[in-house]
Structures are given as structure tokens and as C-alpha cells.
Design an enzyme around this catalytic site. Structure first.
Site, short mmCIF file in Angstrom:
data_model
loop_
_atom_site.label_atom_id
_atom_site.label_comp_id
_atom_site.label_asym_id
_atom_site.label_seq_id
_atom_site.Cartn_x
_atom_site.Cartn_y
_atom_site.Cartn_z
N TRP A 170 0.80 -1.24 -0.05
CA TRP A 170 -0.02 -0.02 0.07
C TRP A 170 0.75 1.20 -0.04
O TRP A 170 0.29 2.44 -0.35
CB TRP A 170 -0.90 0.19 1.22
N ARG A 179 7.15 -1.18 -11.24
CA ARG A 179 8.52 -1.81 -10.92
C ARG A 179 8.40 -3.22 -11.37
O ARG A 179 9.36 -4.06 -11.75
CB ARG A 179 8.98 -1.60 -9.69
N LYS A 194 -2.36 -8.63 -7.63
CA LYS A 194 -3.24 -8.49 -6.26
C LYS A 194 -2.52 -7.26 -5.60
O LYS A 194 -1.55 -7.28 -4.73
CB LYS A 194 -3.02 -9.57 -5.43
N GLU A 270 11.12 -8.71 -2.16
CA GLU A 270 11.40 -7.22 -1.65
C GLU A 270 10.81 -7.09 -0.28
O GLU A 270 9.63 -6.75 -0.39
CB GLU A 270 11.25 -6.02 -2.72
N CYS A 304 10.19 1.10 2.93
CA CYS A 304 11.37 0.03 3.42
C CYS A 304 12.51 0.54 3.37
O CYS A 304 13.64 0.16 4.02
CB CYS A 304 10.98 -1.23 2.33
N GLU A 478 14.95 -5.58 -8.90
CA GLU A 478 13.88 -4.81 -9.65
C GLU A 478 14.48 -3.49 -10.21
O GLU A 478 15.06 -2.61 -9.43
CB GLU A 478 12.78 -4.62 -9.03
#
Length: 497
Positions: A170, A179, A194, A270, A304, A478
Site C-alpha cells: 500500500w 516496477r 493483487k 522485496e 522499506c 527490480e
């Protein structure tokens, strides 16, 4: 810190309703918008007002299987599409997203909470993955060589992995999608996405952009659901799926890796982070504080890559802490749609409660609150930008991901001690290092146990660079030239001529 509580004007409120109302709320399966199988819906809540923005379809496990079937059915033809055509789809998508940045940014701010300035920055960043991989689509290559004994020829080709499942978070509802989607499209893979149930509207809008850009039906399927485990696990265990990419927490990532083992899926993970921000005595303090604000407060700290703990050499500890506290205290907290707002709300009450709990634990252990340290505002999930000093080594927020606007400051004396503090975590996504000593910079960058390092800069994310971590922060990359490799298999052909 100051707080703005200005309400939206009637014109602004109408524009918000128009933008939200323009977004499709059904599942996207095989190019068609459909409701969930049992008719249930998910309320999407504005975290700054706690009001419902819209309701989207809540997929069942059977809906997930239909989406996978659509992706599998489209794989053969899409995988044979000329690379230039795939690249042109991505190029058109980049142009469309760039042209619609204002509406897309407003939509993102409404469902996620970040300021409009930050949403615009994310839209621009997200769009760049389309442009980058539009150029990489035509650069997928193989090789031709002679075997050492000269008797045969060795032909190596690279082909699409096949149908993919993407589970996105989110906090960056568009960038974490592009990405993954962009390299998959470039490589010739179909996919089921999803998105997070808190922020599904941005992904729905993005899917419509890709359809308008010419992406064929069935290549991209979008499944929104509140029953993530029930919907995702059958897809992961289905033999038609060949690739899984997940961005989210480490515990969920571990579960998905275990589930993916049955089909021996290609996986990219990730996961969580606990980024150290190292400031040495010889650092440019102006640059270090600027970088600290970027690394800590990007996305309200809900990233993150966010600097989770600040390790400052004792010679500059007092001055760095003073400057950081002044900057944090001056931030304006409020609804992200309002002018002048720097810091929006956290995503929900659960996340705010976690931040409160971690700050409380540190304070109970002896940490001092220099600014913030409390909820703020009336409605909405707001938390004041916070700086903590004298943080004890036992504090949970030095080990756990805060995911909020909290900056704990810890002192160190020697370079070796600083590196040891930085590496004292199970995570290894990113670290930040500030020093003007070239030798020290190279030593520390080599020694920190992270997949990425921001050397004298507070932002590392770049579509042209490989993003990813080590240790409990996951695996796979990525972005960059490496990003498309995650979606390609290598096939070898031996030939006698």
C-alpha cells in the site's frame, strides 16, 4: 511541528469525487471488469479523514483462478509479440501516466495519505519504469559461440518465464506496480496483480492506462481482495504460474516462499528493512541533515528504504541532532491535499498504534523525546514527526521496522563501532553513509551488509539501478539492466553443422 486542519473547498471536494468516481471498481479479468464472485466489496478509506472513498470488488479464490486462467491463455500469443511492439506499449503508457499526473496524484493522496507533492514524485518515478523497460524490451539477447572442441555450435536464447503473480503493498501503490509490470511486459510475460486492499484505486487506474496504451486483454489481470491468503495461495500452488514477485513484510514473504517451493517458482522478494543512517565526524552536516530528512520522511517514513535508525559519530552528535530536531519540528502535518502540508497521516490505526508502541518502548527504556512523540490532529491517523535521543540498545525500534515518522539517534565512537551498529540487524536492504573521506567511504560501503548504499545521498531508488536487499530483506532485483532478467529463462541449443 505545526498542523493544518483546513477543510476542502466545495470545488476541491467535487474534484476529489470526480477523480475517485472515474476509477473502475471491479476486478479486471481477461480484459473485462467484473464483480467478485460472492458480491462482497472492500471499503477504501481516506486515512486523513477516516471516511470511505469508494468500495471495490472483493475477489474470491475462484476469481483468482479465473484471473490466472486468463493470464495463462494470453501467454502464448503475448510471448511471441515482437519486442518493439511490447516496448511501444510501455512507451505509450509512460506518456499517458505523465500527462495525467495531477489526477493520478490526487487519487493516490486520497487513498494513501501522502502529500500531493510526494504523490506527484511517485507518479513520475513510477512512470520512469515504463520508459526504462520500453528501451530494455529490444535489448533482450542471446549468444552464439563455438564449443571448445570445435565440433558443435552453442546457441543461447532467452525467453519469457511465463505467467506471473505480483503482490504489491500500500505504501507506493503505483511505483511498486510499475516496477514489476514494466519488466514483465518488456520480457513478454502475462500477469495477475493483487494490490493492497488499502490502496486498490491507483492500481485500477493504472490498469486502464495500460489498456489504453494497447496492452492486449488478459496480459494484465487485477484482483482486489480482503482475503489475501485464501486467494493468493491457490494461485501460487497452481502449475500454470511460473513466477512470483512480492513486496511486503518478511514474515509474509517467508510464507510465500514456502508455498512457492511446491511448484519451484521463480521468486523475487522485496521484504522488510531496518536501514541504518551513518554520519561520521568528517561529514558535510548540511548535506547529512538534508539527506536525513529525505531518507526518514519520504512517504511519512512508511517506506522499506526509510532510515530506521541514525548512528552518529560522537564528535558531531550534538550538532546533527539539534539540526535534525529543528527540521523535524518545523514540518507541517495535515491532509495531503492541502497546500503547504509536508506530512500526511499514517495508513491506518493499526500502523499508528505500532509506531506509538515502539516509541513508548524506547521512552520506557530511557530515551528522550526531543520533538513529537504523540498523536496529533483530530480525525485521521496522524502522528507527529519525532526525534528520540539517548535511545537504549534494548529499544525495539532499533531492531524492528518503525514505518513511521520517528528518528532514533544513537552515538558511536569509532568507524568499526559504527559499522558494527549498522550491521546489527537481520535485515539488509539499504544503508546510508555520510563522510567526505574517500577511503572511509569505500571501506564502509564494502562492509555494510545491505543490497544498496546511499553514499552522501538520502534517496537510492532509481529505475536505472537494481533495487533489492540481502539477508532477511529478500532476494532478486527490480530495475536496472538486472530487472528484466527476473522475467527471462535461458535456453541452450547445441548444434552440429
Amino acid at each position: 511541528m505545526s498542523t493544518t486542519t483546513t477543510g476542502a473547498s466545495s470545488d476541491a471536494a467535487q474534484r476529489e469525487r470526480d477523480v475517485v468516481g472515474s476509477v473502475a471498481t471491479g476486478l479486471l479479468v481477461g480484459g473485462e471488469r467484473v464483480e467478485g464472485g460472492d458480491g462482497r466489496t472492500i471499503d477504501v478509506v481516506d486515512p486523513s479523514t477516516e471516511e470511505v472513498l469508494a468500495s471495490v470488488a472483493d475477489a474470491t479464490p475462484e476469481d483468482g483462478q479465473r484471473a490466472l486462467a486468463a493470464a495463462a491463455a494470453a501467454q502464448g500469443e503475448w510471448g511471441r509479440t515482437p519486442p518493439r511492439e511490447r516496448g511501444e506499449v510501455l512507451r505509450r503508457a509512460w506518456e499517458l501516466v505523465t500527462a495525467r499526473v495531477d489526477d493520478l496524484a490526487l487519487l493516490m493522496t486520497l487513498e494513501m495519505g501522502k502529500s500531493l507533492a510526494e504523490s506527484r514524485a511517485e507518479i513520475a518515478y513510477a512512470a520512469e519504469f515504463f520508459r526504462w523497460f520500453s528501451e530494455e524490451a529490444v535489448r533482450v539477447d542471446g549468444r552464439w559461440s563455438t564449443s571448445p572442441d570445435g565440433a558443435t555450435r552453442l546457441l543461447t536464447m532467452r525467453q519469457p518465464v511465463g505467467p506471473c503473480l505480483f503482490v504489491t503493498p500500500w505504501n507506493f501503490p503505483m511505483a511498486m506496480g510499475t516496477r514489476k509490470i514494466a519488466p514483465a511486459v518488456a520480457a513478454g510475460c502475462t500477469m495477475v496483480v493483487k494490490p493492497a486492499s488499502q490502496t486498490p484505486l491507483t492500481m485500477s487506474a493504472l490498469a486502464d492506462v495500460l489498456a489504453e496504451a494497447g496492452l492486449p486483454a488478459g496480459v494484465l489481470n487485477v484482483v482486489t481482495t480482503s482475503r489475501t491468503g485464501e486467494v493468493v495461495e491457490p494461485i501460487v500452488r497452481d502449475g500454470r504460474l511460473r513466477k512470483l514477485s512480492f513486496t511486503g513484510s518478511t514474515p509474509v514473504g517467508r510464507t510465500l516462499v514456502e508455498q512457492s517451493a511446491q511448484q519451484l517458482l521463480r521468486t523475487s522478494m522485496e521484504l522488510g528493512g531496518n536501514a541504518p543512517f551513518l554520519v561520521f565526524d568528517d561529514a558535510d552536516l548540511d548535506a547529512a541533515v538534508d539527506g536525513a530528512m529525505l531518507a526518514k520522511m519520504r512517504n511519512v517514513g512508511e517506506a522499506c528504504t526509510s532510515a530506521n535508525r541514525f548512528h552518529v559519530q560522537r564528535g558531531v552528535l550534538e550538532e546533527f541532532t539539534r539540526r535534525l530536531t529543528e527540521r523535524m519540528a518545523a514540518l507541517v502535518v495535515g491532509r495531503g491535499t492541502e497546500d503547504g502540508v509536508d506530512v500526511g497521516p499514517l495508513i491506518d490505526e493499526r500502523q499508528r498504534g505500532k509506531v506509538e508502541e515502539l516509541v513508548g518502548d524506547a521512552v520506557d527504556g530511557g530515551a528522550r523525546v526531543l520533538t513529537g512523540g504523540e498523536r496529533t490532529g483530530g480525525r485521521g491517523y496522524f502522528y507527529a514527526p519525532t526525534v528520540l535521543a539517548d535511545v537504549p540498545a534494548s529499544a525495539r525500534l532499533l531492531r524492528e521496522e518503525v514505518f513511521g515518522p520517528v528518528a532514533p539517534v544513537v552515538a558511536f565512537d569509532t568507524e568499526e563501532e559504527g559499522v558494527a551498529q549498522a550491521n546489527d540487524t537481520e535485515y539488509g536492504l539499504v544503508s546510508y553513509v555520510y563522510t567526505r573521506d574517500v577511503g572511509r567511504a569505500l571501506r564502509v560501503c564494502e562492509q555494510v551488509e545491505t543490497g544498496m548504499v546511499g553514499l552522501n545521498q538520502g534517496v537510492v531508488s532509481n529505475p536505472a539501478a537494481p533495487f533489492g536487499g540481502v539477508k532477511q530483506s529478500g532476494f532478486g532485483r527490480e530495475g536496472g539492466r538486472e530487472g528484466i532478467d527476473e522475467y527471462l529463462e535461458t535456453k541452450y541449443v547445441g548444434m552440429t553443422i
